[in-house]
Write an enzyme that holds these catalytic residues in place. Structure first.
Site, PDB file in Angstrom:
ATOM      1  N   LYS A  99       0.097  -1.413  -0.341  1.00  0.00           N
ATOM      2  CA  LYS A  99      -0.230   0.014   0.270  1.00  0.00           C
ATOM      3  C   LYS A  99       0.994   1.416  -0.168  1.00  0.00           C
ATOM      4  CE  LYS A  99      -4.195   2.005   2.735  1.00  0.00           C
ATOM      5  NZ  LYS A  99      -5.114   1.708   3.767  1.00  0.00           N
ATOM      6  N   HIS A 101      -0.646   4.624   0.395  1.00  0.00           N
ATOM      7  CA  HIS A 101      -0.882   5.401   1.486  1.00  0.00           C
ATOM      8  C   HIS A 101      -1.047   4.866   2.434  1.00  0.00           C
ATOM      9  CE1 HIS A 101      -3.957   3.419  -0.826  1.00  0.00           C
ATOM     10  NE2 HIS A 101      -5.509   3.687   0.136  1.00  0.00           N
TER      11      HIS A 101
END
Length: 222
Positions: A99, A101
């Protein structure tokens, strides 16, 4: 316990007989799909079987890790069941894709630390276990034990330098135990499935047993 689990898996449609092509390209007379423990009651009972086997084994661990994807609900359900029995353990799991973010990275849940119990459904080639072990070690924790639902007790495969896939004279579970040094807790093994089939009187079950016996004679390990 193992016999009750085999009966439970059959009743849920998780364990089926027929002709199924495995990842190794073998035609197996049975198939185990833990993704079909697909409602709260089934998943809760499955977690109880895992907890029974793990606690009976006496293996000590500090936290639980579930490898993506099937290991994620297994780790969460097991953590709930163990907490219900007075053994509250943190758990974590990984994403397949990092991921970019928020908190970022591939790990979700409690920080990986101490002795880690990996929980998964069935181990075939052992690839997922090796990936989990590398991830856990990379985080500074110790991969300590592995809990699975079914040990197929059959030869693992490896890719030769020329790219061909060949059978090896040990199972993925044996590799994890002997070469990687992890304890392995399996709720049931192929031996338990054969024992269950031996006790059934229906003619179809006799046919299934004969096919499983033949498959084990070709691909089985001790």
């Amino acid at each position: 316990m193992a016999q009750r689990f085999v009966q439970f898996a059959l009743a849920c449609g998780v364990l089926r007989f027929g002709e199924f092509k495995t990842k190794a390209g073998r035609l197996s007379p049975y198939f185990f799909n833990a993704g079909l423990f697909d409602d709260g009651a089934k998943l809760g009972q499955l977690a109880a079987f895992y907890a029974d086997r793990i606690l009976a084994s006496g293996v000590a661990f500090d936290m639980i890790f579930g490898p993506a994807y099937k290991g994620i609900p297994l780790a969460a359900a097991l953590a709930v069941e163990l907490a219900r029995r007075g053994h509250n353990k943190p758990f974590a799991y990984n994403r397949k894709e990092a991921k970019d973010h928020g908190e970022g990275g591939t790990l979700v849940g409690a920080p990986l630390q101490g002795r880690v119990l990996i929980v998964d459904d069935v181990m075939s080639a052992g690839t997922a276990a090796r990936e989990s072990i590398a991830l856990i070690r990379g985080a500074g924790a110790t991969p300590h034990a592995l809990a699975i639902a079914l040990d197929r007790q059959e030869m693992a495969t490896e890719v030769a330098p020329d790219g061909t896939v060949r059978d090896v004279p040990y199972s993925a579970v044996q590799y994890v135990q002997r070469e990687l040094g992890l304890a392995v807790c399996a709720i049931a093994r192929l031996d338990d499935l054969l024992q269950y089939l031996q006790t059934q009187q229906h003619p179809d079950m006799a046919q299934h047993r004969e096919r499983v016996v033949q498959y084990r004679a070709r691909y089985g390990v001790g």
